[in-house]
Design a protein around this motif. Structure first.
Motif, PDB file in Angstrom:
ATOM      1  N   PRO A 178       0.825  -1.212   0.000  1.00  0.00           N
ATOM      2  CA  PRO A 178       0.000   0.000   0.000  1.00  0.00           C
ATOM      3  C   PRO A 178       0.860   1.264   0.000  1.00  0.00           C
ATOM      4  O   PRO A 178       1.951   1.288   0.547  1.00  0.00           O
ATOM      5  CB  PRO A 178      -0.807  -0.111   1.280  1.00  0.00           C
ATOM      6  N   ARG A 179       0.283   2.295  -0.610  1.00  0.00           N
ATOM      7  CA  ARG A 179       0.983   3.576  -0.648  1.00  0.00           C
ATOM      8  C   ARG A 179       0.871   4.253   0.714  1.00  0.00           C
ATOM      9  O   ARG A 179      -0.086   4.045   1.450  1.00  0.00           O
ATOM     10  CB  ARG A 179       0.367   4.487  -1.703  1.00  0.00           C
ATOM     11  N   SER A 180       1.831   5.095   1.015  1.00  0.00           N
ATOM     12  CA  SER A 180       1.784   5.840   2.273  1.00  0.00           C
ATOM     13  C   SER A 180       0.762   6.976   2.138  1.00  0.00           C
ATOM     14  O   SER A 180       0.513   7.486   1.041  1.00  0.00           O
ATOM     15  CB  SER A 180       3.158   6.383   2.639  1.00  0.00           C
TER      16      SER A 180
END
Length: 81
Positions: free
Chosen positions: A2-4
């Motif tokens: 997942p992206r931050s």
């Protein structure tokens, strides 16, 4: 993976902070409640169906709630004794 989370992008959704245009209104003195709180109860009465239907018909014909009719019948009984 997942992206931050980019917190800077979330800031665009914040409401703009501004001072109120008018002063808050004084609500004045505390008011009395308009009426007493309703104190209701509930009972369940087991009876033969013909008695229940007779009671319902009596209420409907006289355009009374069950509680009103019960009160009328109890008052009449107490006056009789």
């Amino acid at each position: 993976m997942p992206r931050s989370l980019d917190l800077n992008r979330l800031k665009q959704f914040e409401a703009p902070r501004a001072e109120p245009a008018v002063a808050p209104v004084d609500p004045g003195p505390e008011r009395w409640p308009s009426r007493e709180p309703v104190r209701d109860g509930q009972i369940s009465i087991k009876a033969p169906l013909d008695v229940i239907e007779r009671f319902r018909k009596l209420c409907k014909d006289d355009r009374r709630t069950y509680a009103d009719m019960l009160s009328i019948l109890m008052d009449a009984y107490e006056d009789r004794t």
